[in-house]
Design a protein around this motif. Structure first.
Motif, PDB file in Angstrom:
ATOM      1  N   HIS A 185      19.932   1.710  12.675  1.00  0.00           N
ATOM      2  CA  HIS A 185      19.761   2.901  12.643  1.00  0.00           C
ATOM      3  C   HIS A 185      20.391   4.160  11.428  1.00  0.00           C
ATOM      4  CE1 HIS A 185      23.804   3.156  14.662  1.00  0.00           C
ATOM      5  NE2 HIS A 185      23.353   4.414  14.325  1.00  0.00           N
ATOM      6  N   ARG A 186      21.019   3.472  10.569  1.00  0.00           N
ATOM      7  CA  ARG A 186      21.471   4.977   9.885  1.00  0.00           C
ATOM      8  C   ARG A 186      21.707   4.662   8.660  1.00  0.00           C
ATOM      9  NH1 ARG A 186      25.882   3.731   7.395  1.00  0.00           N
ATOM     10  NH2 ARG A 186      27.124   1.590   7.600  1.00  0.00           N
ATOM     11  N   LEU A 187      20.214   2.863   8.530  1.00  0.00           N
ATOM     12  CA  LEU A 187      19.782   2.632   7.090  1.00  0.00           C
ATOM     13  C   LEU A 187      18.872   3.388   6.623  1.00  0.00           C
ATOM     14  CD1 LEU A 187      20.936   0.156   5.097  1.00  0.00           C
ATOM     15  CD2 LEU A 187      19.180  -1.530   6.579  1.00  0.00           C
ATOM     16  N   LYS A 188      18.854   3.944   5.507  1.00  0.00           N
ATOM     17  CA  LYS A 188      17.944   4.300   5.092  1.00  0.00           C
ATOM     18  C   LYS A 188      16.823   4.008   3.984  1.00  0.00           C
ATOM     19  CE  LYS A 188      15.222   7.411   3.390  1.00  0.00           C
ATOM     20  NZ  LYS A 188      14.241   8.882   3.277  1.00  0.00           N
ATOM     21  N   LEU A 189      15.393   3.383   4.623  1.00  0.00           N
ATOM     22  CA  LEU A 189      15.054   3.062   4.191  1.00  0.00           C
ATOM     23  C   LEU A 189      13.133   3.017   3.224  1.00  0.00           C
ATOM     24  CD1 LEU A 189      13.848   0.667   7.494  1.00  0.00           C
ATOM     25  CD2 LEU A 189      15.872  -0.228   5.688  1.00  0.00           C
ATOM     26  N   PHE A 190      13.435   2.354   2.198  1.00  0.00           N
ATOM     27  CA  PHE A 190      12.173   2.675   2.051  1.00  0.00           C
ATOM     28  C   PHE A 190      11.883   1.147   0.924  1.00  0.00           C
ATOM     29  CE2 PHE A 190      10.217   2.947  -2.574  1.00  0.00           C
ATOM     30  CZ  PHE A 190       9.015   3.762  -2.828  1.00  0.00           C
ATOM     31  N   LEU A 191      10.478   1.231   1.593  1.00  0.00           N
ATOM     32  CA  LEU A 191       9.821  -0.594   1.690  1.00  0.00           C
ATOM     33  C   LEU A 191       8.729   0.119   0.656  1.00  0.00           C
ATOM     34  CD1 LEU A 191      10.547  -1.278   4.910  1.00  0.00           C
ATOM     35  CD2 LEU A 191      11.924  -1.244   3.479  1.00  0.00           C
ATOM     36  N   GLN A 192       8.406  -1.226   0.057  1.00  0.00           N
ATOM     37  CA  GLN A 192       6.449  -1.258  -0.568  1.00  0.00           C
ATOM     38  C   GLN A 192       6.675  -3.086  -0.324  1.00  0.00           C
ATOM     39  OE1 GLN A 192       4.430   0.861  -2.204  1.00  0.00           O
ATOM     40  NE2 GLN A 192       5.563   2.663  -1.618  1.00  0.00           N
ATOM     41  N   LEU A 193       5.448  -3.166   0.263  1.00  0.00           N
ATOM     42  CA  LEU A 193       5.221  -4.357   0.868  1.00  0.00           C
ATOM     43  C   LEU A 193       3.623  -5.107   0.695  1.00  0.00           C
ATOM     44  CD1 LEU A 193       7.178  -3.671   4.698  1.00  0.00           C
ATOM     45  CD2 LEU A 193       8.354  -4.653   2.659  1.00  0.00           C
ATOM     46  N   GLU A 194       3.053  -5.916   1.228  1.00  0.00           N
ATOM     47  CA  GLU A 194       1.974  -6.066   0.925  1.00  0.00           C
ATOM     48  C   GLU A 194       0.964  -5.719   1.360  1.00  0.00           C
ATOM     49  OE1 GLU A 194       4.035  -9.686   3.179  1.00  0.00           O
ATOM     50  OE2 GLU A 194       4.114  -7.659   3.290  1.00  0.00           O
ATOM     51  N   ALA A 195      -0.032  -6.054   0.664  1.00  0.00           N
ATOM     52  CA  ALA A 195      -1.442  -5.274   0.856  1.00  0.00           C
ATOM     53  C   ALA A 195      -2.427  -6.021   0.487  1.00  0.00           C
ATOM     54  CB  ALA A 195      -1.785  -4.038  -0.929  1.00  0.00           C
ATOM     55  N   LYS A 196      -3.564  -5.890   1.655  1.00  0.00           N
ATOM     56  CA  LYS A 196      -5.266  -6.844   1.293  1.00  0.00           C
ATOM     57  C   LYS A 196      -5.268  -5.460   0.872  1.00  0.00           C
ATOM     58  CE  LYS A 196      -7.283 -10.128   1.730  1.00  0.00           C
ATOM     59  NZ  LYS A 196      -6.860 -11.566   0.946  1.00  0.00           N
ATOM     60  N   ASN A 197      -6.016  -4.537  -0.239  1.00  0.00           N
ATOM     61  CA  ASN A 197      -7.108  -4.288  -0.279  1.00  0.00           C
ATOM     62  C   ASN A 197      -8.401  -4.425  -0.638  1.00  0.00           C
ATOM     63  OD1 ASN A 197      -4.443  -2.328  -0.339  1.00  0.00           O
ATOM     64  ND2 ASN A 197      -4.156  -3.062  -2.656  1.00  0.00           N
ATOM     65  N   MET A 198      -9.449  -3.774  -0.368  1.00  0.00           N
ATOM     66  CA  MET A 198     -11.077  -4.252  -0.030  1.00  0.00           C
ATOM     67  C   MET A 198     -11.040  -3.133  -0.585  1.00  0.00           C
ATOM     68  SD  MET A 198     -12.285  -3.065   3.973  1.00  0.00           S
ATOM     69  CE  MET A 198     -11.349  -1.794   4.419  1.00  0.00           C
ATOM     70  N   GLY A 199     -12.516  -4.073  -1.302  1.00  0.00           N
ATOM     71  CA  GLY A 199     -13.518  -3.467  -2.755  1.00  0.00           C
ATOM     72  C   GLY A 199     -14.690  -3.148  -1.282  1.00  0.00           C
ATOM     73  N   ILE A 200     -15.008  -1.684  -1.105  1.00  0.00           N
ATOM     74  CA  ILE A 200     -16.204  -1.894  -0.168  1.00  0.00           C
ATOM     75  C   ILE A 200     -17.879  -2.008  -1.149  1.00  0.00           C
ATOM     76  CG2 ILE A 200     -17.431  -1.189   1.371  1.00  0.00           C
ATOM     77  CD1 ILE A 200     -14.576  -0.181   2.592  1.00  0.00           C
ATOM     78  N   PHE A 201     -18.579  -2.020  -1.011  1.00  0.00           N
ATOM     79  CA  PHE A 201     -20.095  -1.945  -2.080  1.00  0.00           C
ATOM     80  C   PHE A 201     -20.847  -1.901  -0.647  1.00  0.00           C
ATOM     81  CE2 PHE A 201     -17.185  -4.412  -4.919  1.00  0.00           C
ATOM     82  CZ  PHE A 201     -17.484  -4.480  -6.269  1.00  0.00           C
ATOM     83  N   LEU A 202     -21.267  -0.292  -1.176  1.00  0.00           N
ATOM     84  CA  LEU A 202     -21.931   0.259  -0.231  1.00  0.00           C
ATOM     85  C   LEU A 202     -23.572   0.016  -0.322  1.00  0.00           C
ATOM     86  CD1 LEU A 202     -20.628   3.842   1.003  1.00  0.00           C
ATOM     87  CD2 LEU A 202     -20.360   1.551   1.905  1.00  0.00           C
ATOM     88  N   PRO A 203     -24.702  -0.245   0.161  1.00  0.00           N
ATOM     89  CA  PRO A 203     -25.991  -0.327  -0.240  1.00  0.00           C
ATOM     90  C   PRO A 203     -26.682   0.174  -1.035  1.00  0.00           C
ATOM     91  CG  PRO A 203     -25.761  -0.542   2.159  1.00  0.00           C
ATOM     92  CD  PRO A 203     -24.074  -0.224   1.733  1.00  0.00           C
ATOM     93  N   SER A 204     -25.874   1.313  -1.447  1.00  0.00           N
ATOM     94  CA  SER A 204     -27.102   2.580  -2.084  1.00  0.00           C
ATOM     95  C   SER A 204     -26.547   1.632  -3.505  1.00  0.00           C
ATOM     96  CB  SER A 204     -26.380   3.433  -2.438  1.00  0.00           C
ATOM     97  OG  SER A 204     -24.295   3.590  -2.372  1.00  0.00           O
ATOM     98  N   LEU A 205     -25.993   1.364  -4.013  1.00  0.00           N
ATOM     99  CA  LEU A 205     -25.614   0.624  -4.937  1.00  0.00           C
ATOM    100  C   LEU A 205     -26.990  -0.436  -5.663  1.00  0.00           C
ATOM    101  CD1 LEU A 205     -21.531   0.057  -5.264  1.00  0.00           C
ATOM    102  CD2 LEU A 205     -22.887   1.602  -6.590  1.00  0.00           C
ATOM    103  N   PHE A 206     -26.932  -0.969  -4.920  1.00  0.00           N
ATOM    104  CA  PHE A 206     -28.120  -2.007  -5.019  1.00  0.00           C
ATOM    105  C   PHE A 206     -30.106  -1.373  -5.068  1.00  0.00           C
ATOM    106  CE2 PHE A 206     -24.244  -3.593  -3.435  1.00  0.00           C
ATOM    107  CZ  PHE A 206     -23.519  -4.422  -4.450  1.00  0.00           C
ATOM    108  N   GLU A 207     -30.101  -0.514  -4.470  1.00  0.00           N
ATOM    109  CA  GLU A 207     -31.218   0.226  -4.396  1.00  0.00           C
ATOM    110  C   GLU A 207     -31.266   0.936  -5.398  1.00  0.00           C
ATOM    111  OE1 GLU A 207     -30.514   2.273  -0.674  1.00  0.00           O
ATOM    112  OE2 GLU A 207     -30.146   0.758   0.145  1.00  0.00           O
TER     113      GLU A 207
END
Length: 605
Positions: A330-352
Motif C-alpha cells: 500500500h505504501r509502494l509508489k508505482l510508476f508502470l509502463q506496460l503492454e499495449a495492443k494499439n489499433m490502426g483503424i481505417f474508416l470507409p471514407s478513405l476508400f471512397e
C-alpha cells in the motif's frame, strides 16, 4: 566478363530475401540493374566496417566500479589515473555470462552470433549489498543526496550529461550490435535522452509548481516544493535501454531519490558503459546497479520492505509478481509502463471518392507505425482494422509498402534509397520463436500470409533477421488478435460495422493508444473519439501512435500503464509536495530567517 557470374547469381537470387553489396562491388551495380528491376528484393550496401564492440563485465556499488576477468575475479586498473575502479572485498568473484550480439557477421552466406561483452550475474547476497549502499545513501531521508539543494543536484546531473557525451559513439555502436537498432535510431535514442534531461532541468528552474513558491490561502502563507520519495527500484526495457530507462531514472534522481537500477537481461551492456559517468558525477550510493536474473535479485530486494517506489517498464505479469513481494504494497509508489495492443483503424471514407492520396498517406503512417524498429515499441500499431469490402485494396497497398522496407543489418544502407535498414535482427532466438508461434497459430486458424517471404529468416536458421509478416483474415480465435506481438507481424482484421471496433476497445485488456485514419472526419470518427476518450491515453488522428513530443503526457489505462510520463509529469511521479506554512504575519522575521538558512528552500535559479 561477368556473364556467367550474373547467370549464377540469378539462380540463387530467387531464394534470397535481401542482398548486401560490398562497397567494392558497387561499381558493378549497373550490370545487376536489370536483375534488380525484376525482383522485389531490398538491396543494401555494406557500409565501411564498424568496430565490433566488447564490453568487459563490471559492477557499480557504493560509488565503486569493479571490473572482472572472464572467470569473474575482480581486477584493478592501477595505471588508469582517471579510473575509479577498485577491487571489491569479494575474494570469490561473481558469475560471468557472455553476451552475444543479435547482429551477426556473414560466413558463407549464413549469419553467426558474435560475443560483444559479458555481464556479472549477481546472486541475492550481492544484490543486498547494493540495497545496503542505497539505504545508507538515503538514510531515512537524511542522506547527502536528499539533503542536497535542488540547484546542486541539477549541477551534478548536468555534469553527468557531459561525461556521458564522451561515450556517445560507443553507446550508439553498442545499441546496433546488441539490440539491432539501426544507426539513425541509435543516434536518436542517445540524443533524445540528452534533450529530455535538459528539458527536465529547464522545467525545474522555470515552473513554480516544481521548484516551489509562496502562496497565500485565506491567511495561511505556504511555501510548496516537491521532494523525494525514497529508494526507487528502476527496471527499464531492452528496446530503449537508455531513453525509456532514463525517462524515469533521471527525474527520480533530480528530485532527490536514491536509485537501484536493474540492468535488463537483454540490452544491458549499454548501462555498463555509463557506470564511469555515474560514479564520477554522483555521490556514493546514490545509484547502484544490479545485474543478473531478475527473479534472483528483485523479489528478495522488494521483500525487505526497504523499497519506497517502483519504476517498471515491461510486462504486466512480471510487474504484478514483483509488487506482491513487498510486505507493505500500500505504501509502494508505482510508476508502470506496460503492454499495449494499439489499433490502426481505417474508416470507409478513405476508400471512397477521390481519396487515394489520403489513403496512401494513411498506409505510409501505418507501415511506419507497425514496423519501425521491427515493431518492438509499446507504441507500435499492433493490429489493423479495415472495412471488409475494401480489404483487398488496403492489402495491396500495404503489402507493397512493406516489401519496400529495407531488411538488413543496422549499420547498412539501402542501395535503392540510401536509408538504413528498418527491419533488423531481433535481439535473440527467443523472440524469433515467439513470432513463429503466433504466425503458426494464426495460419492454423485460417489466416494467410500475404507478403512475399513473410516470416522467413535471412541468413540461415540460426539468424534472427526476420522478414515482416502481414497476416490477413485475422479473427478473435487467434492469439495474435489479443496478444502483444512486439515484433514484425501485422495482423489485419476485416470488419463489417463500427461495432466490431467499439467492442475491441471496450472489452480489451489494454488502453494505451489508438490511431484513427479517416478522409472526412465524419460522424464515425467523432463517435469513436468520444468512446475512446475514457479508454485510451492518446487518440491519434491520421498519424501513427507515438510517445513524442516528450512535453505531452504519455499515459494509459487498464493493463497498459499506471502513472504519466512527460517532462513535467515524470518529475511529479517521483516526488511528493512538501508544504512549509504559517498563519498571520511574520512580524519578527522568524520565517524569513529560517528560509534564508534553509537548504531545502534555497532558490533553484
Amino acid at each position: 566478363p561477368f556473364g556467367s557470374q550474373i547467370t549464377n547469381l540469378r539462380k540463387h537470387i530467387k531464394k534470397a530475401h535481401t542482398i548486401t553489396m560490398t562497397t567494392d562491388a558497387q561499381r558493378y551495380k549497373i550490370l545487376l540493374l536489370p536483375l534488380l528491376l525484376t525482383t522485389h528484393l531490398s538491396f543494401t550496401i555494406a557500409s565501411d566496417a564498424i568496430p565490433t564492440p566488447y564490453v568487459s563485465p563490471r559492477t557499480l556499488i557504493d560509488g565503486r566500479i569493479t571490473l572482472y576477468d572472464s572467470n569473474g575475479k575482480p581486477v584493478i586498473h592501477e595505471n588508469d589515473e582517471s579510473s575509479t575502479c577498485e577491487s571489491s572485498s569479494s575474494t570469490t568473484g561473481v558469475k560471468i555470462t557472455p553476451v552475444m550480439g543479435c547482429c551477426e557477421t556473414s560466413v558463407e552466406g549464413d549469419y553467426q552470433h558474435v560475443e560483444i561483452g559479458a555481464m556479472p550475474q549477481m546472486d541475492t547476497d550481492e544484490a543486498m549489498q547494493a540495497l545496503d549502499s542505497a539505504k545508507e545513501a538515503w538514510s531515512g531521508g537524511s542522506g547527502t543526496w536528499p539533503q542536497m539543494s535542488m540547484s546542486d543536484r541539477i549541477q551534478c546531473v548536468e555534469d553527468l550529461l557531459d561525461k556521458l557525451s564522451v561515450v556517445r559513439d560507443e553507446i550508439v555502436n553498442l545499441l546496433m550490435w546488441e539490440i539491432g537498432k539501426n544507426y539513425d535510431d541509435a543516434q536518436a535514442e542517445f540524443d533524445r535522452t540528452v534533450l529530455f534531461v535538459r528539458q527536465l532541468i529547464d522545467a525545474l528552474k522555470e515552473r513554480d509548481d516544481l521548484h516551489g513558491s509562496w502562496v497565500d490561502v485565506k491567511g495561511t502563507k505556504a511555501f510548496v516544493r516537491r521532494a523525494a520519495i525514497g529508494i526507487i527500484m528502476c527496471l527499464g526495457p531492452f528496446n530503449y535501454p537508455l531513453n525509456e530507462t532514463y525517462a524515469t531514472l533521471i527525474p527520480a534522481l533530480l528530485m532527490g531519490n536514491v536509485v537501484l537500477l536493474k540492468i535488463p537481461t537483454v540490452g544491458g551492456l549499454v548501462h555498463l558503459l555509463t557506470m564511469q559517468a555515474f560514479s564520477e558525477a554522483l555521490p556514493p550510493g546514490v545509484i547502484n546497479f544490479v545485474s543478473g536474473r531478475g527473479r534472483a535479485t528483485m523479489p528478495p530486494l522488494m521483500a525487505t520492505g526497504d523499497i519506497d517506489g517502483l519504476a517498471f517498464i515491461g510486462g504486466s505479469n512480471a510487474a504484478d509478481d514483483l509488487i506482491k513481494t513487498h510486505p507493505e504494497p500500500h505504501r509502494l509508489k508505482l510508476f508502470l509502463q506496460l503492454e499495449a495492443k494499439n489499433m490502426g483503424i481505417f474508416l470507409p471514407s478513405l476508400f471512397e471518392n477521390d481519396n487515394e492520396e489520403k489513403l496512401n498517406s494513411a498506409v505510409k503512417q501505418a507501415v511506419t507505425g507497425a514496423f519501425s524498429y521491427n515493431g518492438q515499441r509499446c507504441t507500435a500499431l499492433k493490429i489493423m482494422f479495415v472495412p471488409r469490402k475494401y480489404s483487398d485494396v488496403f492489402a495491396e497497398k500495404f503489402v507493397k509498402a512493406v516489401e519496400d522496407l529495407n531488411v538488413g543489418l543496422p549499420w547498412k544502407k539501402s542501395f535503392e534509397n540510401g536509408k538504413y535498414s528498418m527491419i533488423t535482427p531481433l535481439p535473440n532466438a527467443k523472440r524469433v520463436s515467439y513470432m513463429k508461434e503466433l504466425i503458426e497459430d494464426a495460419l492454423e486458424k485460417g489466416a494467410v500470409i500475404i507478403n512475399s517471404a513473410g516470416g522467413s529468416l535471412v541468413g540461415g536458421e540460426s539468424s534472427t533477421l526476420m522478414v515482416p509478416t502481414i497476416l490477413a483474415n485475422v479473427n478473435e480465435s487467434m492469439r495474435i488478435f489479443d496478444e502483444e506481438q512486439f515484433g514484425p507481424i501485422s495482423p489485419i482484421v476485416p470488419y463489417d460495422d463500427i461495432e466490431t471496433i467499439r467492442a475491441y476497445a471496450r472489452e480489451g485488456k489494454y488502453g494505451q493508444q489508438v490511431a484513427i485514419f479517416t478522409a472526412d472526419g465524419g460522424e464515425d470518427a467523432s463517435e469513436l473519439l468520444d468512446k475512446f476518450s475514457s479508454i485510451f491515453g492518446k487518440i491519434n488522428i491520421n498519424s501513427q501512435c507515438g510517445r513524442s513530443p516528450d512535453t505531452l503526457p504519455f499515459s494509459g489505462r487498464r493493463s497498459s500503464a499506471m502513472g504519466v510520463m512527460s517532462v513535467v509529469d515524470a518529475l511529479k511521479e517521483f516526488s511528493v509536495p512538501t508544504v512549509i506554512a504559517y498563519k498571520g504575519h511574520d512580524e519578527n522575521g522568524i520565517v524569513k530567517s529560517i528560509e534564508e538558512d534553509s537548504v531545502f528552500m534555497q532558490s533553484v535559479v
